[in-house]
Design an enzyme around this catalytic site. Structure first.
Site, mmCIF file in Angstrom:
data_model
loop_
_atom_site.group_PDB
_atom_site.id
_atom_site.type_symbol
_atom_site.label_atom_id
_atom_site.label_comp_id
_atom_site.label_asym_id
_atom_site.label_seq_id
_atom_site.Cartn_x
_atom_site.Cartn_y
_atom_site.Cartn_z
ATOM 1 N N SER B 11 0.842 -1.198 0.000
ATOM 2 C CA SER B 11 0.000 0.000 0.000
ATOM 3 C C SER B 11 0.879 1.251 0.000
ATOM 4 C CB SER B 11 -0.900 0.005 1.234
ATOM 5 O OG SER B 11 -0.113 -0.069 2.398
ATOM 6 N N ASP B 112 3.513 -11.503 5.866
ATOM 7 C CA ASP B 112 3.270 -11.491 7.328
ATOM 8 C C ASP B 112 2.504 -12.780 7.830
ATOM 9 O OD1 ASP B 112 4.638 -9.191 7.862
ATOM 10 O OD2 ASP B 112 2.953 -7.874 7.479
ATOM 11 N N ILE B 194 7.733 -0.663 23.857
ATOM 12 C CA ILE B 194 7.720 0.794 23.865
ATOM 13 C C ILE B 194 6.256 1.205 23.911
ATOM 14 C CG2 ILE B 194 8.176 2.822 22.430
ATOM 15 C CD1 ILE B 194 10.820 1.599 21.715
ATOM 16 N N PRO B 195 5.879 1.977 24.953
ATOM 17 C CA PRO B 195 4.448 2.250 25.120
ATOM 18 C C PRO B 195 3.878 3.058 23.960
ATOM 19 C CG PRO B 195 5.769 3.563 26.660
ATOM 20 C CD PRO B 195 6.714 2.640 25.965
ATOM 21 N N GLY B 202 5.590 -3.105 11.756
ATOM 22 C CA GLY B 202 5.678 -4.434 11.152
ATOM 23 C C GLY B 202 6.202 -4.366 9.720
ATOM 24 N N ASP B 203 5.772 -3.330 8.996
ATOM 25 C CA ASP B 203 6.236 -3.168 7.604
ATOM 26 C C ASP B 203 7.739 -2.918 7.561
ATOM 27 O OD1 ASP B 203 3.521 -3.296 6.804
ATOM 28 O OD2 ASP B 203 3.282 -1.148 7.184
#
Lengths: 319, 319
Positions: B11, B112, B194-195, B202-203
């Site tokens: 995308s 993925d 990491i908040p 992920g990409d």
């Protein structure tokens, strides 16, 4: 932390380096966040003979800009536009440029030019169109132009066998203390021609001029230009010097790569043969795609290259 | 000169860093030529609430692939696919993946995954689907999982106050001498959370695993994997270590940047307030866009970062 944000509205090709693909990566390497709106989504550039994909409609472009505006994501400091497919899409983009300029009078907007008569063209652009900075990226350095150049701005005589061996790059800044009582400060630089046709060179050059145009770096900065104290440079001539140096180095790298390919990948242009055997053209084009990824050290100032500095053409307006 | 060619089918968003925008620049920085086919052209990612643009139709994608094929431009060594809009487009892309795999059995294809039951899932992927390399990028390190880890692979006890403070990354390679008489060699590494929610992570991680997966670099290279002599690494675990290290460093940079923003740009998630005031959500999302351009030194191994090395989980299959 960031050099700022550039909105790039250009064509996209899946394979190769023209339009956005020639501009975005260099801009990112130089530290800019680039917002990317694709005007077309094509397989490859048209030079390959066969190409396909889709053009964005004016409605589609307007929708994307509309939502970015609603989301307050349309605040670039710089705008770079390239190929725009058709009149309606052009209107949509002109409208965006107008809005951005209204919202930010300091917006740096770069779009392509192409002239024949030098002084008249520059005068028209500066005075009638109020464009403060004009760059003419490459005029063939023919006899009439060569002879009008001051000797120290001419290529060394030993290298001047043919009148098509050099191109001339000209930068004209009407908003610079250097201009004195002239219309503008004009800088120039010859560049040796690299044989063969390479696509995307103009797109890369434009992106690099934009990336290196940094009015804020000069202590005498004005809105659109300035001089660098102790030098005869303007903000524009400095940016163009960088862009010329890097574009020429990338092109040299590409040329060396293309020259080392097997013979069947570097057949010379021959329209008849190219039509008969489309793969012939494809192989040539493929071998000439800009080596941007391989030359990224050049873009980032991390490679030793031959500098192409622009010099002030003091008497351009009053020879 | 070039690390090779990757076909990215993902995308595209004009603003921000998800999908192709999170993957292409890092791959280019690491020396890959990336061919880019956009499955959608959107203004921004959907997390902003308002988004728009167009999806490529299956016919459009097929046309682009068809012409690239005719022009002999469809010979990537690696394939990276992301979000695909709808079933028909998925078919067009599956068809392309099949063709590329037929033309090049060594094609490295990354897509993925998302699992719940670890051993069963890995077994199914390796044995039934014949996927030699599986990476599970982040499983919350809850009590059951923590306790099944050998002590030296657990986070230091002082940092383990809550069971959601860590994620676990797992890489499983069925084509490696390290596996012995087990189904696969499994490597693992915990990563501190990491908040906050960041899009495109992920990409980016996928792209970096693909970029760093280099079977040819090992003297005992086989088609899909190998060990590095004298180490307990596989080609896969090495790639995942690099990807984890860099993704975590980019995310830390982004987090530090986001934390330094004015308060109105970092309002916590509150669905009710976000619906009432869409700009609240937009400002939060904007502040959390990955700092890829600013962190490019991390991607290029030119910044000092905290290394996240994967360790061999020797008794994963026979605890």
């Amino acid at each position: 932390m960031s050099k700022g944000r550039i909105l790039s509205i250009q064509s996209h090709v899946a394979f190769g380096y023209v339009g956005g693909k020639a501009a975005i990566f260099p801009l990112q390497c130089l530290g800019y966040d680039v917002d990317v709106v694709n005007t077309v989504n094509f397989s490859n550039h048209s030079g390959y003979g066969r190409f396909g994909g889709s053009r964005a409609s004016a409605a589609e472009l307007s929708q994307i800009f509309g939502i970015m505006e609603q989301n307050v994501l349309l605040h670039p400091e710089r705008l770079l536009t390239g190929y725009i497919p058709g009149g309606e899409a052009l209107s949509a983009i002109t409208e965006i440029a107008r809005k951005l300029r209204n919202g930010n009078p300091q917006l740096v907007y770069l779009l392509d030019l192409d002239v024949s008569s030098l002084q008249r063209a520059l005068k028209t652009l500066h005075e009638e169109y109020h464009v403060p900075n004009v760059v003419i990226s490459s005029i063939p350095l023919r006899k009439w132009l060569l002879e009008s150049l001051p000797p120290h701005l001419q290529p060394p005589t030993g290298y001047r066998d043919s009148d098509t061996d050099f191109l001339l790059c000209i930068a004209s800044s009407s908003d610079s203390p250097l201009k004195g009582d002239s219309l503008s400060a004009v800088h120039t630089r010859y560049i040796p021609c690299i044989p063969g046709y390479f696509s995307g060179v103009g797109d890369l050059f434009s992106a690099l001029v934009l990336a290196h145009y940094e009015p804020s770096k000069s202590p005498t900065a004005s809105v659109n230009g300035s001089i660098h104290p102790g030098t005869e440079e303007t903000t524009l001539s400095r940016a163009v010097s960088q862009a010329l140096t890097k574009t020429h180095a990338i092109l040299s790298l590409t040329h060396r790569y293309a020259a080392a390919l097997p013979e069947e990948d570097r057949q010379p242009t021959d329209e008849e043969l190219d039509v008969k055997e489309p793969e012939r053209l494809v192989r040539r084009m493929k071998g000439r795609e800009l080596k941007l990824v391989q030359g990224q050290d050049i873009i980032r100032n991390e490679a030793a290259v031959d500098h192409k500095n622009m010099d002030w053409w003091v008497k351009f307006w009053k020879p």
